[in-house]
Scaffold this active site. Structure first.
Site, short mmCIF file in Angstrom:
data_model
loop_
_atom_site.label_atom_id
_atom_site.label_comp_id
_atom_site.label_asym_id
_atom_site.label_seq_id
_atom_site.Cartn_x
_atom_site.Cartn_y
_atom_site.Cartn_z
N LYS A 1 0.86 -1.18 0.00
CA LYS A 1 0.00 0.00 0.00
C LYS A 1 0.90 1.23 0.00
CE LYS A 1 -3.88 2.09 2.55
NZ LYS A 1 -4.82 1.96 3.69
N SER B 1 -10.30 -0.04 7.07
CA SER B 1 -9.65 0.09 5.76
C SER B 1 -8.95 -1.15 5.22
CB SER B 1 -8.63 1.23 5.81
OG SER B 1 -9.29 2.48 5.73
N SER C 1 -9.90 2.24 2.88
CA SER C 1 -8.98 2.95 2.05
C SER C 1 -8.00 2.06 1.29
CB SER C 1 -8.19 3.95 2.90
OG SER C 1 -7.32 3.27 3.76
#
Lengths: 483, 96
Positions: free
Chosen positions: A75, A174, A150
């Protein structure tokens, strides 16, 4: 090759069936072929091939770990030395991280190959990946819908087989929410289990990194590498890391599952509810005992979260000032203008909303009414969890009230977007670990079962998820067009 | 219904040194009022005798020996700065 588990790939690499360079090349090709998903912000092709060669050398001399030579993706919230680390924001569009996050170091030490950096909501603030400066990510199960957020790029990449596995971070859901919406397995560890060093901070008392994978077994392997005490993170917890794979096959006979009735009330889509109930029936067949429980303070989790997280965000994001790194506005008139315009031009709308909210909640005259009140509610929520988990081994329920929603559907209404995190947020406030496990489909869209456990009981959660994945195949299904 | 005014929002934005465009002030005012509305639900719960919780494990800050652990990375850090000169970060003139 791209449908194999980490254990199968590790075997293939050792038997000479394929090399890490071949495996890595196959994934790099898939990333190019499916760029329409917009899952990656940066593809680190050269670095990946270099790391793959090094991995092949390690494998050849028998000095390999399970993740050696396995293509993973990070990420874009994790700092990667020498590689752009944007956190999904314009303000960091030019930011080349000067050091590695501890998590990234750990993958490097294990010999894993990094394919690139994954798209995400700006500064991890969002539930749909639509707040990214780099554009929305598409859900591979239905490209008109969001992948969740997210960690939306992570979830889409793993579901579409554009990486074997990926890292995510979870502040209010998330990891679990995008895992649910993309039909993959996601684990948010106990707060303090995985180092936050070099993981760009959103809300420091809630943020936690974790694995996003196709199966619980893969998640166990990834967490083994990610977890552990880190001197560089002052909130890291100094407890030994158990072997996460050793108990995967333990029997679930006598497992006590609690179903918080607040998770099954108004607002939950009826088909999602039926899917979750069917999953719980599977657990009954595996020998579990199911009881209904109640978590009375749960309904205040959303308001408490939307005070605490923005308050911490407003403090954390004050470091983006246009002076030391990141975006700086053109021709600042004076220092205040430099700060104000660099931040105003560099941050997107959702981030600004949360900075404003947090600044307000922390300002003179409002601090007690909002911030202290929210922290008191946080304690009540955490006590609810402790009480429930002293009576049952785990809690189960849905991850989200509905399946993936349309791109553009909720982005104009922030409050409605916040409410989509209703089942995940309280877990972060309490700090306990929780997983999302693929549990079926509603109209072709994945549904995630949430399993919530006690502090540091990640091994138990993985065991419970793995046993379910031995009797179901939801986690093995591949979205059309991505076979 | 809690409601903020456009002036409130501008004041908060100034406190945060956050530029917001005039045309967006109304929508931020509306969004923040909506968020505050959500938060008024918190007053439904009596929390008089509850200690605020800052950390999920009520952990206190860990102490360590007072020794230098960081290496000097000044050049590396300055290489990514918007404007530097002679090892210093440059900003517009502060003192007249």
């Amino acid at each position: 090759m791209h449908n194999k588990s980490i254990a199968e790939l590790a075997k293939g690499l050792r038997s000479g069936q394929f090399s890490s360079v071949e495996l890595t090349t196959a994934f790099l090709d898939r990333i190019k072929q499916h760029s329409v998903l917009n899952a990656y912000i940066t593809v680190t092709e050269e670095l990946a091939l270099e790391q793959a060669k090094a991995a092949d050398a390690r494998l050849a001399i028998g000095d390999a770990e399970l993740l050696t030579g396995i293509p993973v993706a990070q990420k874009d919230i994790f700092c990667t030395e020498g590689v752009k680390t944007s956190c999904g924001s314009k303000i960091l569009d030019n930011f080349i991280a000067p050091y590695n996050a501890t998590v990234v170091d750990k993958f490097n030490n294990a010999g894993a190959v990094m394919l690139g950096k994954l798209n995400m909501d700006e500064f991890a603030m969002g539930s749909s990946n639509e707040t990214s400066y780099y554009g929305a990510v598409k859900n591979p199960w239905d490209t008109n819908t969001v992948p969740g957020g997210s960690s939306g790029g992570s979830a889409a990449a793993v579901a579409a087989r554009l990486a074997v596995c990926a890292t995510g971070t979870d502040t209010g859901g998330s990891i679990r929410q995008p895992a649910a919406l993309c039909g993959i397995t996601g684990l948010k560890p106990t707060y303090g289990r995985v180092s936050r060093y070099g993981m760009i901070a959103y809300a420091s008392s809630l943020d936690q990194g974790g694995p996003m994978t196709r199966s619980a077994e893969d998640a166990a392997i990834m967490l083994q590498t990610m977890a552990g005490f880190d001197d560089k993170d002052s909130t890291s917890v100094d407890l030994p890391v158990p072997d996460y794979r050793v108990g995967l096959n333990n029997s679930l006979e006598g497992l006590k599952i609690g179903l918080p009735k607040e998770f099954f009330g108004e607002g939950l889509n009826a088909d999602v509810a039926a899917t979750i109930e069917a999953a719980i029936d599977e657990y009954r067949k595996l020998g579990a005992k199911v009881t209904e429980i109640s978590m009375p303070s749960l309904k205040l989790a959303i308001p408490a979260y939307y005070v605490i997280a923005p308050a911490e965000c407003s403090a954390n994001l004050s470091r983006f000032d246009g002076v030391r790194f990141g975006y700086r506005c053109e021709n600042p008139a004076d220092l205040t203008d430099l700060y104000t315009r660099s931040r105003g031009e560099g941050f997107g709308k959702e981030v600004k909303r949360r900075i404003l909210m947090g600044t307000y909640a922390l300002s003179t005259g409002y601090y007690d009414a909002y911030y202290i009140k929210a922290q008191k509610i946080r304690r009540l929520i955490s006590e609810d969890f402790k009480a429930a988990l002293s009576e049952v081994d785990v809690m189960m329920g849905p991850v989200t009230p509905s399946t993936a929603f349309g791109i553009g559907e909720k982005i104009g209404n922030p409050i409605e977007m916040y409410l989509s995190d209703i089942y995940t947020i309280a877990i972060n406030l309490a700090g306990v670990p929780a997983m999302s496990v693929p549990a079926g489909f509603v109209e072709g869209k994945p549904v995630g079962l949430q399993i919530i456990g006690n502090y540091f009981a990640e091994d138990r959660l993985l065991n419970i998820a793995h046993q379910y994945q031995q009797v179901t195949d939801w986690h093995q299904l591949i979205p059309n067009d991505f076979e | 219904m809690v409601s903020l005014t456009a002036d409130d929002v501008k004041k908060i934005a100034h406190l945060a040194r956050l530029g917001i465009e005039e045309k967006d002030v109304a929508s931020y005012t509306n969004d923040l009022s909506g968020m505050l509305d959500l938060m008024t639900q918190m007053s439904d719960l009596d929390t008089d005798n509850v200690e605020p919780m800052a950390h999920p494990m009520d952990q206190v800050q860990r102490l360590r020996a007072d020794v230098v652990t960081e290496q000097d990375k000044r050049e590396k850090f300055q290489a990514i700065a918007p404007q530097v000169e002679a090892g210093l970060y440059l900003v517009p003139k502060v003192i007249e």
